[in-house]
Enzyme design. Structure first.
Site, PDB file in Angstrom:
ATOM      1  N   ASP A 333       0.827  -1.205   0.000  1.00 43.12           N
ATOM      2  CA  ASP A 333       0.000   0.000   0.000  1.00 43.12           C
ATOM      3  C   ASP A 333       0.862   1.255   0.000  1.00 43.12           C
ATOM      4  O   ASP A 333       1.956   1.285   0.572  1.00 43.12           O
ATOM      5  CB  ASP A 333      -0.891   0.000   1.247  1.00 43.12           C
ATOM      6  CG  ASP A 333      -1.718   1.269   1.352  1.00 43.12           C
ATOM      7  OD1 ASP A 333      -2.635   1.431   0.533  1.00 43.12           O
ATOM      8  OD2 ASP A 333      -1.419   2.102   2.238  1.00 43.12           O
ATOM      9  N   GLU A 386       1.134  -0.468  -5.257  1.00 40.05           N
ATOM     10  CA  GLU A 386       0.126   0.573  -5.427  1.00 40.05           C
ATOM     11  C   GLU A 386       0.872   1.889  -5.677  1.00 40.05           C
ATOM     12  O   GLU A 386       1.163   2.651  -4.769  1.00 40.05           O
ATOM     13  CB  GLU A 386      -0.759   0.705  -4.187  1.00 40.05           C
ATOM     14  CG  GLU A 386      -1.946   1.624  -4.436  1.00 40.05           C
ATOM     15  CD  GLU A 386      -2.512   2.253  -3.170  1.00 40.05           C
ATOM     16  OE1 GLU A 386      -3.707   2.589  -3.175  1.00 40.05           O
ATOM     17  OE2 GLU A 386      -1.769   2.430  -2.193  1.00 40.05           O
TER      18      GLU A 386
END
Length: 674
Positions: A333, A386
């Site tokens: 993330d 990401e």
């Protein structure tokens, strides 16, 4: 002269910044050399979770407890095993700021039992504070006080017998992004056990083969979706025990489902009562000092990736989840926030933005080490970045000069769909825009395609289904009801998903419930909604009711995945563009001998529409968004065979064509019949 990096040889656009790429490579190799000099390999180096925290010493008949607190002045261990006497068990300071204490079984260790509660008392520059150790493997919350406490966790070894799943055997990843807590229909927090029992079989039936779990590591605020982590080695206790998470993963593997963890190493929660912030009394233990260590957009703390002890902590965290829980990989993330000092809040409109002073080289070094570690510990494990910026080299192998991720998220695609649905009337949709956004990627960069994820489902945004149909979803989703808003909505919902999976990448992602058009948004319990769970759940019964359009959308999604997998669509590279008819808003492309015809026009249907085909032959429909069972109007006749016919142009080139009924707001997939 050193051999040129393959990443530069393969991409001339990078030649002007070859020196910077070489320097980044050197930083990585220097860090790896330092690691390998300290340990035999990076895998051995990442064993911090086997040294810090509570560790059994059978020869000495007791337990060691260790914690890295370089800035601390005094440290004490206390808990229910010593009557919560805060200063009776002082730790001794050792080399490199590691504090330790030994609890002999015949003394203080006698009271240390599985499930015992404990904390550490740290005296430092910021005063005296009761804290949770960084390597705590279980943290529980008191229902009355809402305070978190570490829990000594020493169960019987988990039985992994028979678990031999290998994600490398999955030819294509179809990812079901999931949150355990909101995966129940009741207005409450769901559990690992319920997810394993009720949701995993549903995911399997829906045609997905990979579960991406969000919110795994402990986080004090449920509404953070798990992105403000406090305890990096503790699975969130609000969903159950660590063994129940392991059982979930074992059950998934038994169903041939991979489980990928949403890993948050971009930042950590700034709370002083929980987490890493100021743990040793300073503001620079895990973070850079001052404002440099603060993420203003997320109101959280940043990691100091250049500090060896921080890298050791994070790399050990990766190996812990791989070894102890057998996760099959990670979705990293917030990579954009990690690799830029401005955290991605800029336009990436020039090469200099990727190679200038705002790039955090230490973060890139850490991520390269992380990918090296993952693939050394588990060669077939998957890593997904990401990164919205498109940093060159992110998905290039480490040996070629890249960072080493296996996939990147195609984050521009959901933003595109929201922008189209929000700002552009149907009649003004540009089919070239659709084609370009879905095919704008380098062939060597494997991309996870998706139309929407949890990001688009949160309050403040809207899912595609809710944006298309809004309040009509409450009254117009019965199969016997004809509602013009719903008709348009379910037609575009199917088309958007089909074109995204057909053109957008080499893997596909969907957030749970979005495949059947789950109504409304996601809103976790908070003060502003009266701490309600109404919007933090999944109404599976809607998809199970054959009398509702939700079931039809779910059925289409399942058949879409089946068609894509059976025909290897996502493994066949870029689609071949046969036709772009802007007047009729029709796009025609193929993967091998599978032909896709998309008519985005809101009202224009054309009989005997002539479309090119990849080769001569007889074509039949294998999927149509207009089928009655998918909530369409049934205007395609699947029994009809479409025979190709040749046409020779003025230059003597012969191409083959078929005639089709080109229906407005419909996508049809044809396949040659041998």
């Amino acid at each position: 002269m050193a051999e040129r990096l393959k990443i530069v040889k393969d991409d001339p656009w990078l030649e002007p910044v070859e020196g910077e790429l070489e320097y980044r490579r050197k930083l990585y190799l220097d860090a790896l050399k330092e690691i390998e000099e300290a340990s035999e390999s990076i895998a051995d180096y990442a064993d911090g979770y086997l040294y810090f925290g509570f560790q059994r010493d059978e020869e000495a008949h007791g337990w060691w407890f260790r914690e890295w607190l370089p800035g601390a002045w005094e440290v004490f261990l206390f808990g229910d095993f010593n009557g919560w006497e805060r200063r009776s068990l002082p730790l001794a300071r050792g080399a490199d700021g590691v504090w330790s204490i030994f609890l002999y079984d015949g003394d203080w260790g006698r009271g240390l039992k599985h499930g015992s509660l404990y904390k550490i008392l740290v005296h430092g520059e910021n005063g005296w504070h009761e804290r949770i150790p960084a390597y705590a493997r279980r943290v529980v919350q008191d229902d009355a006080t809402k305070n978190f406490t570490a829990q000594f966790w020493n169960p019987e070894p988990f039985d992994w017998t028979g678990d031999c799943f290998d994600i490398g055997n999955l030819p294509t990843l179809y990812i079901y992004e999931s949150h355990v807590g909101m995966a129940v229909e009741q207005e409450r927090v769901g559990s690992y056990a319920e997810f394993a029992r009720d949701v995993l079989p549903r995911i399997k039936r829906a045609g997905y083969n990979t579960v991406q779990l969000m919110g795994v590591a402990e986080h004090p605020y449920y509404g953070s979706f798990g992105y403000h982590v406090s305890s990096f080695f503790a699975p969130s206790s609000r969903f159950g025990t660590p063994e129940e998470l392991k059982a979930l993963i074992r059950s998934a593997h038994a169903l041939d489902l991979a489980v990928v963890m949403d890993l948050v190493h971009a930042h950590y929660v700034k709370n002083l009562n929980e987490g890493l912030n100021g743990l040793d009394g300073t503001d620079c233990q895990y973070s850079p000092s001052g404002e440099e260590g603060y993420q203003p957009y997320w109101d959280s703390k940043l990691f100091d990736y250049g500090k060896p002890q921080v890298r050791h902590f994070l790399l050990s965290n990766i190996k812990y989840w791989l070894d102890e829980f057998r996760f099959d990989g990670f979705r990293f993330d917030g990579v954009t926030s990690m690799i830029y000092r401005h955290h991605g809040y800029t336009e990436f409109d020039s090469r200099g933005k990727y190679f200038g002073p705002d790039v955090n080289r230490a973060a890139l070094t850490y991520l390269t080490l992380a990918n090296t570690l993952v693939h050394e510990v588990r060669p077939s494990a998957v890593t997904i970045a990401e990164d919205v910026s498109g940093m060159p080299g992110m998905c290039i192998p480490v040996g070629d000069g890249g960072v080493g991720f296996d996939y990147r998220l195609g984050m521009a695609v959901p933003d595109f769909w929201i922008r189209m649905l929000k700002d552009v009337p149907d009649e003004d949709w540009n089919i070239w825009d659709i084609w370009n956004i879905l095919t704008d990627r380098l062939p060597v960069v494997r991309t996870v395609a998706y139309a929407e994820s949890h990001d688009q489902a949160m309050v403040g945004d809207q899912t595609i289904a809710f944006r298309l149909m809004d309040k009509e979803m409450y009254t117009g989703m019965a199969c016997g009801v004809r509602n013009i808003v719903v008709e348009r909505g379910i037609a575009l919902h199917k088309m958007i998903r089909l074109v995204t999976i057909a053109l957008g990448g080499q893997a596909y992602l969907n957030f749970m419930g979005n495949e059947f058009g789950h109504p409304e948004w996601i809103d976790f319990p908070r003060e502003g909604n009266g701490w309600s769970y109404r919007y933090a759940r999944r109404q599976w019964s809607l998809a199970d009711d054959a009398g509702l359009r939700y079931a039809q959308l779910g059925l289409f999604d399942r058949d879409m995945l089946d068609m894509v997998e059976r025909n290897g669509i996502m493994r066949s590279g870029y689609a071949y563009n046969h036709l772009m008819d802007t007047a009729a808003k029709t796009m025609v492309f193929s993967h091998g001998c599978v032909l896709f015809v998309f008519n985005w026009h809101p009202s224009l249907s054309i009989a005997d529409y002539i479309v090119p085909v990849p080769e001569a032959g007889r074509y039949r429909i294998i999927l149509s968004t207009d089928d009655l069972r998918y909530g369409g109007q049934g205007r395609n006749d699947r029994s009809v065979a479409h025979f190709s016919f040749p046409v020779t142009d003025d230059e003597g080139v012969t191409r083959h064509y078929i005639k089709v009924y080109n229906i407005c707001r419909t996508a049809v997939v044809y396949k040659i019949i041998r």
